[in-house]
Design a protein around this motif. Structure first.
Motif, PDB file in Angstrom:
ATOM      1  N   ARG A  97       0.875  -1.259  -0.020  1.00 60.55           N
ATOM      2  CA  ARG A  97      -0.069  -0.027  -0.056  1.00 60.55           C
ATOM      3  C   ARG A  97       0.895   1.211   0.114  1.00 60.55           C
ATOM      4  NH1 ARG A  97      -3.638  -3.326   2.845  1.00 60.55           N
ATOM      5  NH2 ARG A  97      -2.625  -2.709   4.898  1.00 60.55           N
ATOM      6  N   LYS A  98       1.927   1.218   0.751  1.00 65.99           N
ATOM      7  CA  LYS A  98       2.920   2.389   0.971  1.00 65.99           C
ATOM      8  C   LYS A  98       3.615   2.683  -0.618  1.00 65.99           C
ATOM      9  CE  LYS A  98       3.776   2.170   5.764  1.00 65.99           C
ATOM     10  NZ  LYS A  98       4.574   2.114   6.892  1.00 65.99           N
ATOM     11  N   MET A  99       3.847   1.454  -1.140  1.00 70.03           N
ATOM     12  CA  MET A  99       4.545   1.446  -2.245  1.00 70.03           C
ATOM     13  C   MET A  99       3.776   2.047  -3.379  1.00 70.03           C
ATOM     14  SD  MET A  99       6.869  -1.742  -2.568  1.00 70.03           S
ATOM     15  CE  MET A  99       8.674  -2.041  -1.767  1.00 70.03           C
ATOM     16  N   LYS A 100       2.564   1.584  -3.430  1.00 68.00           N
ATOM     17  CA  LYS A 100       1.496   1.875  -4.316  1.00 68.00           C
ATOM     18  C   LYS A 100       0.942   3.336  -4.130  1.00 68.00           C
ATOM     19  CE  LYS A 100      -3.249   1.263  -5.879  1.00 68.00           C
ATOM     20  NZ  LYS A 100      -4.444   0.891  -5.476  1.00 68.00           N
ATOM     21  N   SER A 101       0.875   3.865  -2.855  1.00 66.46           N
ATOM     22  CA  SER A 101       0.523   5.351  -2.788  1.00 66.46           C
ATOM     23  C   SER A 101       1.654   6.313  -3.200  1.00 66.46           C
ATOM     24  CB  SER A 101      -0.107   5.605  -1.220  1.00 66.46           C
ATOM     25  OG  SER A 101       1.322   5.587  -0.506  1.00 66.46           O
ATOM     26  N   THR A 102       2.788   5.936  -3.342  1.00 61.33           N
ATOM     27  CA  THR A 102       3.729   6.782  -3.566  1.00 61.33           C
ATOM     28  C   THR A 102       4.386   6.453  -5.106  1.00 61.33           C
ATOM     29  OG1 THR A 102       5.541   5.080  -2.965  1.00 61.33           O
ATOM     30  CG2 THR A 102       4.788   7.135  -1.395  1.00 61.33           C
ATOM     31  N   ASN A 103       3.714   5.475  -5.800  1.00 60.44           N
ATOM     32  CA  ASN A 103       4.174   5.121  -7.271  1.00 60.44           C
ATOM     33  C   ASN A 103       5.483   4.611  -7.057  1.00 60.44           C
ATOM     34  OD1 ASN A 103       3.725   4.803  -9.844  1.00 60.44           O
ATOM     35  ND2 ASN A 103       4.936   6.778 -10.316  1.00 60.44           N
ATOM     36  N   CYS A 104       5.826   4.018  -6.105  1.00 60.52           N
ATOM     37  CA  CYS A 104       7.358   3.252  -5.784  1.00 60.52           C
ATOM     38  C   CYS A 104       7.578   2.183  -6.927  1.00 60.52           C
ATOM     39  CB  CYS A 104       7.370   2.969  -4.489  1.00 60.52           C
ATOM     40  SG  CYS A 104       8.961   2.337  -3.919  1.00 60.52           S
ATOM     41  N   ILE A 105       6.374   1.541  -7.123  1.00 60.23           N
ATOM     42  CA  ILE A 105       6.568   0.582  -8.055  1.00 60.23           C
ATOM     43  C   ILE A 105       6.711   0.579  -9.473  1.00 60.23           C
ATOM     44  CG2 ILE A 105       5.456  -1.926  -9.013  1.00 60.23           C
ATOM     45  CD1 ILE A 105       4.268  -1.957  -6.199  1.00 60.23           C
ATOM     46  N   MET A 106       5.853   1.326 -10.116  1.00 55.49           N
ATOM     47  CA  MET A 106       5.885   1.673 -11.479  1.00 55.49           C
ATOM     48  C   MET A 106       6.977   3.019 -11.640  1.00 55.49           C
ATOM     49  SD  MET A 106       4.748  -0.667 -12.881  1.00 55.49           S
ATOM     50  CE  MET A 106       4.765  -0.419 -14.636  1.00 55.49           C
ATOM     51  N   ARG A 135      13.290   3.079   1.469  1.00 56.56           N
ATOM     52  CA  ARG A 135      12.964   3.953   2.803  1.00 56.56           C
ATOM     53  C   ARG A 135      13.178   5.401   2.443  1.00 56.56           C
ATOM     54  NH1 ARG A 135      15.151   6.847   6.038  1.00 56.56           N
ATOM     55  NH2 ARG A 135      17.208   6.618   5.335  1.00 56.56           N
ATOM     56  N   GLU A 136      14.401   5.816   1.696  1.00 56.98           N
ATOM     57  CA  GLU A 136      14.675   7.065   1.323  1.00 56.98           C
ATOM     58  C   GLU A 136      13.707   7.680   0.454  1.00 56.98           C
ATOM     59  OE1 GLU A 136      18.769   7.780   0.030  1.00 56.98           O
ATOM     60  OE2 GLU A 136      19.601   6.853   2.049  1.00 56.98           O
ATOM     61  N   TYR A 137      13.306   6.672  -0.536  1.00 61.49           N
ATOM     62  CA  TYR A 137      12.138   7.176  -1.556  1.00 61.49           C
ATOM     63  C   TYR A 137      10.967   7.465  -0.743  1.00 61.49           C
ATOM     64  CZ  TYR A 137       9.084   6.646  -5.480  1.00 61.49           C
ATOM     65  OH  TYR A 137       7.995   7.011  -6.404  1.00 61.49           O
ATOM     66  N   PHE A 138      10.382   6.740   0.504  1.00 58.71           N
ATOM     67  CA  PHE A 138       9.300   6.991   1.223  1.00 58.71           C
ATOM     68  C   PHE A 138       9.648   8.280   2.054  1.00 58.71           C
ATOM     69  CE2 PHE A 138       7.914   2.218   1.882  1.00 58.71           C
ATOM     70  CZ  PHE A 138       7.247   2.496   0.319  1.00 58.71           C
ATOM     71  N   GLU A 139      10.743   8.394   2.688  1.00 59.30           N
ATOM     72  CA  GLU A 139      10.891   9.547   3.370  1.00 59.30           C
ATOM     73  C   GLU A 139      10.650  10.769   2.569  1.00 59.30           C
ATOM     74  OE1 GLU A 139      14.903  11.169   5.182  1.00 59.30           O
ATOM     75  OE2 GLU A 139      14.325   9.414   6.400  1.00 59.30           O
ATOM     76  N   VAL A 140      11.242  10.998   1.512  1.00 59.94           N
ATOM     77  CA  VAL A 140      11.096  12.294   0.779  1.00 59.94           C
ATOM     78  C   VAL A 140       9.664  12.348   0.224  1.00 59.94           C
ATOM     79  CG1 VAL A 140      11.700  13.079  -1.764  1.00 59.94           C
ATOM     80  CG2 VAL A 140      13.348  11.899  -0.482  1.00 59.94           C
ATOM     81  N   ARG A 141       8.974  11.507   0.209  1.00 62.34           N
ATOM     82  CA  ARG A 141       7.718  11.651  -0.076  1.00 62.34           C
ATOM     83  C   ARG A 141       6.712  11.659   1.435  1.00 62.34           C
ATOM     84  NH1 ARG A 141      10.481   9.800  -3.676  1.00 62.34           N
ATOM     85  NH2 ARG A 141      10.065  10.166  -5.595  1.00 62.34           N
ATOM     86  N   GLY A 142       7.201  11.751   2.645  1.00 66.95           N
ATOM     87  CA  GLY A 142       6.638  11.971   3.764  1.00 66.95           C
ATOM     88  C   GLY A 142       5.901  10.482   4.118  1.00 66.95           C
ATOM     89  N   ILE A 143       6.306   9.619   3.688  1.00 71.36           N
ATOM     90  CA  ILE A 143       5.844   8.196   4.238  1.00 71.36           C
ATOM     91  C   ILE A 143       6.535   7.623   5.504  1.00 71.36           C
ATOM     92  CG2 ILE A 143       5.062   5.826   3.522  1.00 71.36           C
ATOM     93  CD1 ILE A 143       3.407   8.007   2.379  1.00 71.36           C
ATOM     94  N   SER A 144       6.116   7.648   6.463  1.00 71.48           N
ATOM     95  CA  SER A 144       7.129   6.988   7.590  1.00 71.48           C
ATOM     96  C   SER A 144       7.081   5.268   7.569  1.00 71.48           C
ATOM     97  CB  SER A 144       6.622   7.338   9.011  1.00 71.48           C
ATOM     98  OG  SER A 144       5.158   6.858   9.127  1.00 71.48           O
TER      99      SER A 144
END
Length: 89
Positions: A47-56, A79-88
């Protein structure tokens, strides 16, 4: 089951690389590796990957480079990709 979600939800116009079997296996592996490392459920990591478009937007387009790196290195990148996007985590 998650394959259907990845293809339907994340592939529509997001990113420019298609997901073949090798890339799909890599994405699933990384979802589970992150979940294990962060002690979370794989569905929550997805869900976190999907909400940040991390996968595609990150994993699939950078597959050629990422899949040659260590699992720990890629987990840190995510983790850094999430952090930049405000996801903990």
């Amino acid at each position: 089951m998650i394959y259907l979600f990845l293809n339907r939800d994340d592939h529509e116009g997001k990113g420019n690389k298609t997901m073949n079997k090798d890339i799909f296996s890599f994405v699933i592996y990384m979802i589970h590796a992150c979940a294990n490392h962060w002690k979370q459920n794989p569905s929550e990591v997805y869900r976190k990957m999907k909400s940040t478009n991390c996968i595609m937007g990150f994993l699939v387009p950078n597959y050629e480079m990422l899949h040659t790196q260590s699992t720990g290195y890629i987990i840190e990148d995510i983790r850094e990709y999430f952090e930049v996007r405000g996801i903990s985590i």
